[in-house]
Design an enzyme around this catalytic site. Structure first.
Site, PDB file in Angstrom:
ATOM      1  N   TYR A   1       0.321  -0.888   0.136  1.00  0.00           N
ATOM      2  CA  TYR A   1      -0.048  -0.223  -0.298  1.00  0.00           C
ATOM      3  C   TYR A   1       0.443   1.488  -0.451  1.00  0.00           C
ATOM      4  O   TYR A   1       0.267   1.861  -1.110  1.00  0.00           O
ATOM      5  CB  TYR A   1      -0.335  -0.125   1.172  1.00  0.00           C
ATOM      6  CG  TYR A   1      -1.235   0.849   1.492  1.00  0.00           C
ATOM      7  CD1 TYR A   1      -2.352   1.629   1.369  1.00  0.00           C
ATOM      8  CD2 TYR A   1      -1.458   1.769   2.366  1.00  0.00           C
ATOM      9  CE1 TYR A   1      -3.426   2.761   1.277  1.00  0.00           C
ATOM     10  CE2 TYR A   1      -1.825   3.316   2.809  1.00  0.00           C
ATOM     11  CZ  TYR A   1      -3.306   3.300   2.823  1.00  0.00           C
ATOM     12  OH  TYR A   1      -4.097   4.641   2.541  1.00  0.00           O
TER      13      TYR A   1
ATOM     14  N   ALA B   1       2.634   1.773  -3.280  1.00  0.00           N
ATOM     15  CA  ALA B   1       1.600   2.510  -4.461  1.00  0.00           C
ATOM     16  C   ALA B   1       1.196   3.827  -3.951  1.00  0.00           C
ATOM     17  O   ALA B   1       0.982   4.629  -4.952  1.00  0.00           O
ATOM     18  CB  ALA B   1      -0.078   1.293  -4.458  1.00  0.00           C
TER      19      ALA B   1
HETATM   20  N1  LIG Z   1      -9.011   6.286   6.124  1.00  0.00           N
HETATM   21  C1  LIG Z   1      -8.008   7.156   6.804  1.00  0.00           C
HETATM   22  O1  LIG Z   1      -7.080   7.204   7.696  1.00  0.00           O
HETATM   23  C2  LIG Z   1      -7.168   7.005   5.628  1.00  0.00           C
HETATM   24  C3  LIG Z   1      -5.436   7.923   5.786  1.00  0.00           C
HETATM   25  C4  LIG Z   1      -4.333   7.997   5.044  1.00  0.00           C
HETATM   26  C5  LIG Z   1      -5.136   8.237   3.083  1.00  0.00           C
HETATM   27  N2  LIG Z   1      -6.403   7.514   3.750  1.00  0.00           N
HETATM   28  C6  LIG Z   1      -7.529   7.128   1.928  1.00  0.00           C
HETATM   29  O2  LIG Z   1      -8.545   7.977   1.902  1.00  0.00           O
HETATM   30  C7  LIG Z   1      -8.904   6.844   0.473  1.00  0.00           C
HETATM   31  C8  LIG Z   1      -9.889   6.332   1.606  1.00  0.00           C
HETATM   32  O3  LIG Z   1      -9.870   5.698   3.023  1.00  0.00           O
HETATM   33  P1  LIG Z   1     -10.883   5.116   3.616  1.00  0.00           P
HETATM   34  O4  LIG Z   1     -10.526   4.580   4.823  1.00  0.00           O
HETATM   35  O5  LIG Z   1     -12.199   6.061   3.597  1.00  0.00           O
HETATM   36  O6  LIG Z   1     -11.932   3.408   3.372  1.00  0.00           O
HETATM   37  P2  LIG Z   1     -12.901   2.614   3.451  1.00  0.00           P
HETATM   38  O7  LIG Z   1     -13.562   3.227   4.130  1.00  0.00           O
HETATM   39  O8  LIG Z   1     -12.969   2.029   3.021  1.00  0.00           O
HETATM   40  O9  LIG Z   1     -13.895   3.055   2.008  1.00  0.00           O
HETATM   41  C9  LIG Z   1     -13.206   3.114   0.558  1.00  0.00           C
HETATM   42  C10 LIG Z   1     -14.431   3.098  -0.401  1.00  0.00           C
HETATM   43  O10 LIG Z   1     -13.449   2.481  -1.865  1.00  0.00           O
HETATM   44  C11 LIG Z   1     -14.432   1.412  -2.381  1.00  0.00           C
HETATM   45  N3  LIG Z   1     -13.949   0.628  -3.252  1.00  0.00           N
HETATM   46  C12 LIG Z   1     -13.229  -0.463  -2.122  1.00  0.00           C
HETATM   47  N4  LIG Z   1     -12.614  -1.032  -2.918  1.00  0.00           N
HETATM   48  C13 LIG Z   1     -12.939  -1.082  -4.190  1.00  0.00           C
HETATM   49  C14 LIG Z   1     -13.130  -1.695  -6.166  1.00  0.00           C
HETATM   50  N5  LIG Z   1     -12.618  -2.627  -6.327  1.00  0.00           N
HETATM   51  N6  LIG Z   1     -13.946  -0.708  -7.062  1.00  0.00           N
HETATM   52  C15 LIG Z   1     -14.844   0.349  -6.501  1.00  0.00           C
HETATM   53  N7  LIG Z   1     -14.614   0.977  -5.189  1.00  0.00           N
HETATM   54  C16 LIG Z   1     -13.829   0.475  -3.984  1.00  0.00           C
HETATM   55  C17 LIG Z   1     -15.474   1.648  -0.421  1.00  0.00           C
HETATM   56  O11 LIG Z   1     -17.274   0.971  -1.928  1.00  0.00           O
HETATM   57  P3  LIG Z   1     -16.880  -0.484  -1.489  1.00  0.00           P
HETATM   58  O12 LIG Z   1     -16.259  -1.674  -1.064  1.00  0.00           O
HETATM   59  O13 LIG Z   1     -18.514  -0.804  -1.980  1.00  0.00           O
HETATM   60  O14 LIG Z   1     -16.692  -1.061  -2.807  1.00  0.00           O
HETATM   61  C18 LIG Z   1     -15.662   2.710  -0.004  1.00  0.00           C
HETATM   62  O15 LIG Z   1     -16.219   3.436  -0.639  1.00  0.00           O
HETATM   63  C19 LIG Z   1      -7.993   5.546   0.225  1.00  0.00           C
HETATM   64  O16 LIG Z   1      -7.685   5.805  -0.309  1.00  0.00           O
HETATM   65  C20 LIG Z   1      -6.939   5.051   1.651  1.00  0.00           C
HETATM   66  O17 LIG Z   1      -6.335   5.355   1.434  1.00  0.00           O
HETATM   67  C21 LIG Z   1      -7.422   7.218   4.546  1.00  0.00           C
END
Ligand SMILES: NC(=O)c1ccc[n+]([C@@H]2O[C@H](COP(=O)([O-])OP(=O)(O)OC[C@H]3O[C@@H](n4cnc5c(N)ncnc54)[C@H](OP(=O)(O)O)[C@@H]3O)[C@@H](O)[C@H]2O)c1
Length: 253
Positions: free
Chosen positions: A147, A150
């Site tokens: 990750y 990436a």
């Molecule tokens: N949360 C944090 O603390 C944090 C910190 C740094 C960076 N980020 C970045 O922020 C972004 C969002 O993170 P998050 O924590 O909000 O993640 P999350 O709660 O797991 O949400 C991920 C989203 O992506 C969708 N998704 C996953 N796989 C998919 C696929 N193959 N096709 C289409 N949609 C897909 C999920 O919906 P479905 O599963 O229904 O497809 C969901 O809407 C990511 O890029 C993550 O790396 C987050």
């Protein structure tokens, strides 16, 4: 409109937020809707909680043909937010090439596939792409190494896109620290655990998804018209260097 989004007025703009159904992506989708944009969120499953002012489109971002078909069906795209991403926790020695490939597919390959599919529409609108990166891509990422690699690649990809696709499309990356989402308890435990983790951040807490949305709206708006190929850190001051806690000198100074 625009009151919580630095005054940006994005009326008439069409914004696609990948993975906009929950977590960070839902905060981004809400912020664009608050700025007056027409928002489409795509993910494999619909949102559990209604997202006012946002349309949902089912899409698996690992399916390149479906991604191309989705964008071909849109008349206009002004802003693309490549937000979908994430990873399970597993040490390098405990995982395998197939699992690594899946993580890289979602966090690096899919943003490229999606950006290519949206490119013509974005160029016609003189639009913007916002990549969602992570501090995991800027330092070691133990337990989530593929990750981190990436996300490092994603920032670099954004810089190349910003050069190749200028002046038609601006491309920038938001590099996130920890954000409070529905999954936070899975990673950090109860409120006390979340507070303890928040206390390691200079600003004393995790970010709210809404705050990431406001930064994304800024990068997509005319206020950022001369910003491209840039990375904006949204990490509350970053990670405190570990040596400060270990150092024994100058504590009294
Ligand atoms: N949360 C944090 O603390 C944090 C910190 C740094 C960076 N980020 C970045 O922020 C972004 C969002 O993170 P998050 O924590 O909000 O993640 P999350 O709660 O797991 O949400 C991920 C989203 O992506 C969708 N998704 C996953 N796989 C998919 C696929 N193959 N096709 C289409 N949609 C897909 C999920 O919906 P479905 O599963 O229904 O497809 C969901 O809407 C990511 O890029 C993550 O790396 C987050």
């Amino acid at each position: 409109m625009g009151r919580d989004t630095g005054g940006a007025d994005l009326s008439g703009r069409v914004v696609v937020v990948t993975g906009g159904t929950r977590g960070v992506g839902a905060g981004i989708a809400r912020a664009f809707a608050a700025a007056g944009a027409e928002v489409v969120v795509c993910a494999r499953r619909p949102p559990d909680v209604p997202l006012d002012g946002c349309a949902f489109a089912p899409l698996d971002l690992r399916d390149a043909a479906a991604v191309r078909e989705f964008f071909a069906g849109l008349d206009r795209v002004d802003v693309l937010v490549n937000n979908a991403g994430g990873t399970p926790y597993r040490l390098l020695g405990e995982t395998d090439a197939e699992r690594h490939a899946r993580v890289i597919e979602l966090n690096l390959t899919a943003p490229l596939t999606v950006s290519l599919a949206a490119r013509d529409r974005l160029a016609a609108a003189r639009g913007a792409i916002v990549m969602i990166g992570s501090v995991s891509g800027t330092r070691a990422s133990p337990g989530t190494a593929a990750y981190g690699a990436a996300k490092a690649g994603l920032e670099n990809l954004a810089r190349s896109m910003a050069v190749e696709w200028a002046p038609d499309i601006r491309v920038n990356t938001l590099v996130l620290g920890m954000v409070r989402t529905e999954s936070t308890a899975l990673h950090y435990g109860d409120e006390a655990g979340v507070a303890a983790v928040g206390a390691t951040v200079p600003l004393g807490r995790l970010a709210e998804p809404r705050e990431i949305g406001e930064a994304a709206v800024f990068l997509a708006s005319d206020a950022a018209a001369y910003i491209s190929g840039a990375s904006l850190l949204v990490h509350g001051g970053g990670e405190r260097p570990a040596f400060l806690d270990a150092a024994t000198v100058n504590k009294e100074a």
